[in-house]
Design an enzyme around this catalytic site. Sequence first.
Site, mmCIF file in Angstrom:
data_model
loop_
_atom_site.group_PDB
_atom_site.id
_atom_site.type_symbol
_atom_site.label_atom_id
_atom_site.label_comp_id
_atom_site.label_asym_id
_atom_site.label_seq_id
_atom_site.Cartn_x
_atom_site.Cartn_y
_atom_site.Cartn_z
ATOM 1 N N GLU A 38 70.655 -6.884 -45.671
ATOM 2 C CA GLU A 38 70.907 -6.992 -44.230
ATOM 3 C C GLU A 38 71.790 -5.796 -43.804
ATOM 4 O OE1 GLU A 38 73.329 -10.477 -43.608
ATOM 5 O OE2 GLU A 38 73.080 -10.480 -41.435
ATOM 6 N N LYS A 109 67.439 -12.155 -36.291
ATOM 7 C CA LYS A 109 68.111 -13.300 -36.946
ATOM 8 C C LYS A 109 68.384 -14.440 -35.955
ATOM 9 C CE LYS A 109 72.083 -13.949 -40.101
ATOM 10 N NZ LYS A 109 73.225 -13.211 -40.714
ATOM 11 N N CYS A 142 69.732 -13.579 -44.293
ATOM 12 C CA CYS A 142 70.993 -14.130 -44.782
ATOM 13 C C CYS A 142 71.215 -15.605 -44.407
ATOM 14 C CB CYS A 142 72.156 -13.238 -44.346
ATOM 15 S SG CYS A 142 73.581 -13.414 -45.450
ATOM 16 N N VAL A 169 78.635 -13.695 -48.243
ATOM 17 C CA VAL A 169 80.058 -13.725 -48.566
ATOM 18 C C VAL A 169 80.429 -15.044 -49.262
ATOM 19 C CG1 VAL A 169 80.690 -12.140 -46.730
ATOM 20 C CG2 VAL A 169 80.619 -14.572 -46.248
ATOM 21 N N MET A 170 79.514 -16.004 -49.269
ATOM 22 C CA MET A 170 79.772 -17.277 -49.947
ATOM 23 C C MET A 170 78.894 -17.351 -51.203
ATOM 24 S SD MET A 170 80.395 -20.099 -47.003
ATOM 25 C CE MET A 170 78.872 -19.951 -46.143
HETATM 26 C C1 ACM Z 1 75.473 -13.768 -43.363
HETATM 27 O O1 ACM Z 1 74.618 -14.353 -42.704
HETATM 28 N N1 ACM Z 1 75.571 -12.446 -43.321
HETATM 29 C C2 ACM Z 1 76.385 -14.495 -44.242
#
Ligand code: ACM
Length: 261
Positions: A38, A109, A142, A169-170
């Site tokens: 991304e 997105k 993501c 990030v998770m």
């Molecule tokens: C994300 O959607 N970049 C965690």
Amino acid sequence: MKIGLVQTSPVFGDKKANQEQIEALVGKAQADLWIMPELALTGYEFLDRGELFELAEEIPDGPSAKWLVQFCADRNCHAVMGLAERDGHIVYNSCVLASPQGIVGRYRKLHLFERETELFAVGNLPLPVVNIGQTRVGLMICFDWRYPEVARTLTLRGAQILAHPSNLVMPFCQKAMVTRALENRVFCTTVNRIGTEKRAGREVAFTGESQIISPAGKELASLPVAETGIAVAEIDPREADDKHTSRYNDLIADRKPEFYD
Ligand code: ACM
């Protein structure tokens, strides 16, 4: 066909350096479909909407989309990459599917993560499945992983491979995507970045571990948590057309939509 993952560590705001990094990582390796993270050329942690607007570009006429098409032309391949898309005054967190001839698929997105909700507009295009000849590719980005409806919808629209550019990030997504593959009997390809960005008074660390999961939930290729690199796996996309989990069970045909909300 061969699917290639490119796990990068972007330098915030330096698109040229980030293009060169991708080219150096791919080198002479060959794949029919390369998938990148991304926001692969800009970085993630924009200071504000003004900075994001300056870095965002139009699709298909902006230099980043054109660079990706040239990347495909040079290697006779297709590629999926996330980028900040400017459309008039609006900026979307988008990804494109490029061929040697041009951009053949685009997705904006739908499920924005945390601070993205203050920066980007929510997507306004249908979830796309693009036929690239050898296979049918569904696009998601993501945090869409957190909504099983996304992978299901792409599956019902005929996707054999889910291309999933990410800036995770998770630590939960990689495992969840094994479930998405099993739920839908599709190939799931999550491509994440690594590294840390310290901007906007925040520090964000990205979790790597890009992966390709088969329709049977098997890990076909993966990359480490904290190193850049590529991974290539040979797949037969037709495996995703058989939705049987046993001779008694067909995952899609056996659904009971009249009982679901
Ligand atoms: C994300 O959607 N970049 C965690």
